[in-house]
Design a protein around this motif. Structure first.
Motif, PDB file in Angstrom:
ATOM      1  N   PRO A 214      28.207  46.983  40.675  1.00  0.00           N
ATOM      2  CA  PRO A 214      28.614  46.755  42.059  1.00  0.00           C
ATOM      3  C   PRO A 214      29.708  45.691  42.136  1.00  0.00           C
ATOM      4  CG  PRO A 214      26.218  46.747  41.855  1.00  0.00           C
ATOM      5  CD  PRO A 214      26.769  46.762  40.462  1.00  0.00           C
ATOM      6  N   PRO A 215      30.639  45.826  43.058  1.00  0.00           N
ATOM      7  CA  PRO A 215      31.684  44.815  43.186  1.00  0.00           C
ATOM      8  C   PRO A 215      31.106  43.469  43.602  1.00  0.00           C
ATOM      9  CG  PRO A 215      31.722  46.313  45.056  1.00  0.00           C
ATOM     10  CD  PRO A 215      30.770  46.900  44.061  1.00  0.00           C
ATOM     11  N   VAL A 216      31.789  42.423  43.166  1.00  0.00           N
ATOM     12  CA  VAL A 216      31.358  41.075  43.532  1.00  0.00           C
ATOM     13  C   VAL A 216      31.522  40.903  45.043  1.00  0.00           C
ATOM     14  CG1 VAL A 216      31.830  38.609  43.227  1.00  0.00           C
ATOM     15  CG2 VAL A 216      32.016  40.168  41.274  1.00  0.00           C
ATOM     16  N   PRO A 217      30.490  40.431  45.752  1.00  0.00           N
ATOM     17  CA  PRO A 217      30.613  40.263  47.204  1.00  0.00           C
ATOM     18  C   PRO A 217      31.680  39.236  47.563  1.00  0.00           C
ATOM     19  CG  PRO A 217      28.578  39.263  46.382  1.00  0.00           C
ATOM     20  CD  PRO A 217      29.155  40.058  45.260  1.00  0.00           C
ATOM     21  N   LEU A 218      32.160  39.334  48.787  1.00  0.00           N
ATOM     22  CA  LEU A 218      33.287  38.507  49.208  1.00  0.00           C
ATOM     23  C   LEU A 218      33.017  37.013  49.054  1.00  0.00           C
ATOM     24  CD1 LEU A 218      34.570  40.406  52.380  1.00  0.00           C
ATOM     25  CD2 LEU A 218      35.635  40.266  50.117  1.00  0.00           C
ATOM     26  N   HIS A 219      31.782  36.590  49.316  1.00  0.00           N
ATOM     27  CA  HIS A 219      31.511  35.146  49.251  1.00  0.00           C
ATOM     28  C   HIS A 219      31.516  34.615  47.816  1.00  0.00           C
ATOM     29  CE1 HIS A 219      27.439  36.725  48.503  1.00  0.00           C
ATOM     30  NE2 HIS A 219      27.155  35.550  47.968  1.00  0.00           N
ATOM     31  N   LEU A 220      31.378  35.512  46.830  1.00  0.00           N
ATOM     32  CA  LEU A 220      31.435  35.089  45.427  1.00  0.00           C
ATOM     33  C   LEU A 220      32.768  35.437  44.767  1.00  0.00           C
ATOM     34  CD1 LEU A 220      27.882  36.054  44.097  1.00  0.00           C
ATOM     35  CD2 LEU A 220      28.750  33.769  44.588  1.00  0.00           C
ATOM     36  N   LEU A 221      33.602  36.182  45.459  1.00  0.00           N
ATOM     37  CA  LEU A 221      34.853  36.639  44.858  1.00  0.00           C
ATOM     38  C   LEU A 221      35.774  35.493  44.456  1.00  0.00           C
ATOM     39  CD1 LEU A 221      36.417  39.117  43.999  1.00  0.00           C
ATOM     40  CD2 LEU A 221      37.408  39.230  46.302  1.00  0.00           C
TER      41      LEU A 221
ATOM     42  N   THR B 174      36.926  35.088  40.589  1.00  0.00           N
ATOM     43  CA  THR B 174      38.355  35.127  40.247  1.00  0.00           C
ATOM     44  C   THR B 174      38.782  33.841  39.546  1.00  0.00           C
ATOM     45  OG1 THR B 174      38.782  36.534  42.167  1.00  0.00           O
ATOM     46  CG2 THR B 174      40.679  35.423  41.169  1.00  0.00           C
ATOM     47  N   LEU B 175      38.305  32.691  40.052  1.00  0.00           N
ATOM     48  CA  LEU B 175      38.658  31.403  39.443  1.00  0.00           C
ATOM     49  C   LEU B 175      38.153  31.322  38.012  1.00  0.00           C
ATOM     50  CD1 LEU B 175      39.746  28.506  39.600  1.00  0.00           C
ATOM     51  CD2 LEU B 175      37.519  27.823  40.543  1.00  0.00           C
ATOM     52  N   LEU B 176      36.917  31.721  37.792  1.00  0.00           N
ATOM     53  CA  LEU B 176      36.349  31.657  36.447  1.00  0.00           C
ATOM     54  C   LEU B 176      37.064  32.616  35.506  1.00  0.00           C
ATOM     55  CD1 LEU B 176      32.540  31.478  37.319  1.00  0.00           C
ATOM     56  CD2 LEU B 176      33.922  29.659  36.309  1.00  0.00           C
ATOM     57  N   TRP B 177      37.344  33.831  35.981  1.00  0.00           N
ATOM     58  CA  TRP B 177      38.013  34.837  35.139  1.00  0.00           C
ATOM     59  C   TRP B 177      39.416  34.371  34.756  1.00  0.00           C
ATOM     60  CZ3 TRP B 177      42.398  37.838  35.279  1.00  0.00           C
ATOM     61  CH2 TRP B 177      42.443  38.907  34.383  1.00  0.00           C
ATOM     62  N   ALA B 178      40.166  33.894  35.749  1.00  0.00           N
ATOM     63  CA  ALA B 178      41.529  33.436  35.471  1.00  0.00           C
ATOM     64  C   ALA B 178      41.521  32.196  34.579  1.00  0.00           C
ATOM     65  CB  ALA B 178      42.254  33.146  36.789  1.00  0.00           C
ATOM     66  N   SER B 179      40.561  31.306  34.816  1.00  0.00           N
ATOM     67  CA  SER B 179      40.477  30.084  34.010  1.00  0.00           C
ATOM     68  C   SER B 179      40.166  30.400  32.561  1.00  0.00           C
ATOM     69  CB  SER B 179      39.402  29.152  34.583  1.00  0.00           C
ATOM     70  OG  SER B 179      39.733  28.728  35.885  1.00  0.00           O
ATOM     71  N   SER B 180      39.251  31.346  32.342  1.00  0.00           N
ATOM     72  CA  SER B 180      38.901  31.711  30.974  1.00  0.00           C
ATOM     73  C   SER B 180      40.119  32.251  30.234  1.00  0.00           C
ATOM     74  CB  SER B 180      37.783  32.752  30.992  1.00  0.00           C
ATOM     75  OG  SER B 180      37.460  33.156  29.671  1.00  0.00           O
ATOM     76  N   GLY B 181      40.846  33.167  30.866  1.00  0.00           N
ATOM     77  CA  GLY B 181      42.028  33.729  30.210  1.00  0.00           C
ATOM     78  C   GLY B 181      43.091  32.682  29.937  1.00  0.00           C
ATOM     79  N   ALA B 182      43.340  31.805  30.928  1.00  0.00           N
ATOM     80  CA  ALA B 182      44.374  30.775  30.765  1.00  0.00           C
ATOM     81  C   ALA B 182      43.977  29.764  29.692  1.00  0.00           C
ATOM     82  CB  ALA B 182      44.616  30.072  32.100  1.00  0.00           C
ATOM     83  N   LEU B 183      42.710  29.373  29.682  1.00  0.00           N
ATOM     84  CA  LEU B 183      42.256  28.373  28.716  1.00  0.00           C
ATOM     85  C   LEU B 183      42.297  28.909  27.293  1.00  0.00           C
ATOM     86  CD1 LEU B 183      39.301  26.918  30.793  1.00  0.00           C
ATOM     87  CD2 LEU B 183      41.283  25.612  29.972  1.00  0.00           C
ATOM     88  N   TRP B 184      41.913  30.181  27.111  1.00  0.00           N
ATOM     89  CA  TRP B 184      41.962  30.740  25.766  1.00  0.00           C
ATOM     90  C   TRP B 184      43.403  30.968  25.304  1.00  0.00           C
ATOM     91  CZ3 TRP B 184      39.346  30.938  21.555  1.00  0.00           C
ATOM     92  CH2 TRP B 184      37.960  30.732  21.605  1.00  0.00           C
ATOM     93  N   THR B 185      44.276  31.312  26.227  1.00  0.00           N
ATOM     94  CA  THR B 185      45.697  31.411  25.871  1.00  0.00           C
ATOM     95  C   THR B 185      46.224  30.063  25.421  1.00  0.00           C
ATOM     96  OG1 THR B 185      46.008  33.215  27.469  1.00  0.00           O
ATOM     97  CG2 THR B 185      47.981  32.074  26.693  1.00  0.00           C
ATOM     98  N   ALA B 186      45.858  29.010  26.162  1.00  0.00           N
ATOM     99  CA  ALA B 186      46.270  27.653  25.797  1.00  0.00           C
ATOM    100  C   ALA B 186      45.706  27.259  24.439  1.00  0.00           C
ATOM    101  CB  ALA B 186      45.814  26.671  26.867  1.00  0.00           C
TER     102      ALA B 186
ATOM    103  N   GLY C  61      30.347  32.100  32.747  1.00  0.00           N
ATOM    104  CA  GLY C  61      30.175  31.999  34.188  1.00  0.00           C
ATOM    105  C   GLY C  61      30.511  33.292  34.908  1.00  0.00           C
ATOM    106  N   VAL C  62      31.586  33.955  34.474  1.00  0.00           N
ATOM    107  CA  VAL C  62      31.944  35.258  35.055  1.00  0.00           C
ATOM    108  C   VAL C  62      30.798  36.240  34.881  1.00  0.00           C
ATOM    109  CG1 VAL C  62      33.489  37.241  34.874  1.00  0.00           C
ATOM    110  CG2 VAL C  62      34.422  34.926  34.738  1.00  0.00           C
ATOM    111  N   GLN C  63      30.243  36.277  33.676  1.00  0.00           N
ATOM    112  CA  GLN C  63      29.145  37.196  33.404  1.00  0.00           C
ATOM    113  C   GLN C  63      27.940  36.895  34.294  1.00  0.00           C
ATOM    114  OE1 GLN C  63      28.989  39.856  31.748  1.00  0.00           O
ATOM    115  NE2 GLN C  63      26.855  40.245  31.235  1.00  0.00           N
ATOM    116  N   LEU C  64      27.601  35.632  34.462  1.00  0.00           N
ATOM    117  CA  LEU C  64      26.438  35.269  35.264  1.00  0.00           C
ATOM    118  C   LEU C  64      26.654  35.610  36.736  1.00  0.00           C
ATOM    119  CD1 LEU C  64      25.504  31.848  33.630  1.00  0.00           C
ATOM    120  CD2 LEU C  64      24.419  34.073  33.275  1.00  0.00           C
ATOM    121  N   VAL C  65      27.874  35.406  37.236  1.00  0.00           N
ATOM    122  CA  VAL C  65      28.171  35.758  38.622  1.00  0.00           C
ATOM    123  C   VAL C  65      27.986  37.255  38.832  1.00  0.00           C
ATOM    124  CG1 VAL C  65      30.016  35.965  40.344  1.00  0.00           C
ATOM    125  CG2 VAL C  65      29.705  33.813  39.100  1.00  0.00           C
ATOM    126  N   ARG C  66      28.517  38.049  37.920  1.00  0.00           N
ATOM    127  CA  ARG C  66      28.427  39.503  38.069  1.00  0.00           C
ATOM    128  C   ARG C  66      27.016  40.015  37.843  1.00  0.00           C
ATOM    129  NH1 ARG C  66      34.322  41.142  35.305  1.00  0.00           N
ATOM    130  NH2 ARG C  66      35.532  39.889  36.801  1.00  0.00           N
TER     131      ARG C  66
END
Length: 261
Positions: free
Chosen positions: A12-19, A23-35, A187-192
């Protein structure tokens, strides 16, 4: 040929109040691993020693290739995995360039190719097995195989520190970005999982996965920084090379600081 069952319906899609959090956790994970990857490359050039352990590097490359080509969850994720593939070239170059003492370039390159082939085969078998045994759950296969990569990197990184007795090829910045990047991914996994049907995420309570996650967090958050701080305190720089000192002087191997052509 390896065949995969049809994929299960998406979670199921992440509800609006958790979106925003998702998004912050997903983007942070990608940016941090790139760094972290970029910092690995920088530290390797600075110290003349590759930083990411060979087994961890080859497994990560295999996982990224599979996720980007076989199991991408979205176009954005596919782009991220392709971008990491480009950065991986720098990590591979440093691994071959700053090889351990006593290895000829050709011999070390042959070892790398063999380990990479084994890692690709092993990761493919793991992902296929996860998809098959879960009845086609791509989300399960992606998370479990991904955290298996973190598990290997965490153990191998601790082993590398204790083996060389130096911080050659690594830094506090690498530790901080890869650790927080992994925590953000969890964190992304736990939210979903919080909004998914219980039956689809029951695997999160499996003892093997709990052990993998818990031991990875323990190593990254507690063990590694304590070891790093102790080794950094005692190591010395001699002729531009980091060498072990103090209680780490008897480390089995001192791989840092020598650039080999």
């Amino acid at each position: 040929m390896l065949s995969l069952p049809p994929p299960l319906p998406p979670l199921p899609p992440v509800p609006l109040h958790l979106l925003p959090l998702d998004t912050l956790l997903w983007a942070s994970s990608g940016a941090l691993w790139t760094a972290a990857y970029i910092l690995y490359i920088r530290a390797s050039h600075h110290d003349g020693a590759y930083g990411m352990p060979l087994l961890a590097l080859t497994i990560n490359i295999a996982w990224e290739a599979l996720m980007g080509s076989v199991l991408p969850n979205s176009r954005i994720e596919q782009f991220v995995f392709c971008a990491w593939g480009v950065v991986d070239l720098g990590l591979v170059y440093n691994t071959l360039q700053y090889r351990p003492p006593g290895w000829r370039r050709e011999s070390w390159a042959a070892v790398y190719v063999a380990v990479q082939a084994a890692a690709a085969a092993g990761m493919t078998c793991l992902v296929v097995s996860l998809v098959r045994t879960s009845g086609g759950d791509r989300a399960l296969a992606t998370f479990v195989s991904g955290y298996a990569c973190q598990f290997v990197l965490s153990w191998a990184s601790v082993a590398a520190l204790t083996n060389t007795g130096t911080t050659a090829g690594v830094s506090w910045g690498i530790w901080a970005t890869r650790t927080t990047g992994s925590i953000a991914a969890l964190g992304v996994q736990l939210v979903r999982c919080s909004v998914a049907p219980v039956g689809r995420v029951a695997y999160m309570g499996e003892p093997a996965l709990v052990y993998i996650i818990a031991s990875t967090l323990l190593l990254d958050v507690v063990v590694y920084p304590l070891l790093f701080a102790s080794i950094r305190k005692h190591e010395r720089v001699v002729g531009g090379c980091k060498v072990p000192g103090g209680i780490w002087a008897a480390a089995p191997a001192a791989a840092g600081g020598v650039k080999r052509s």
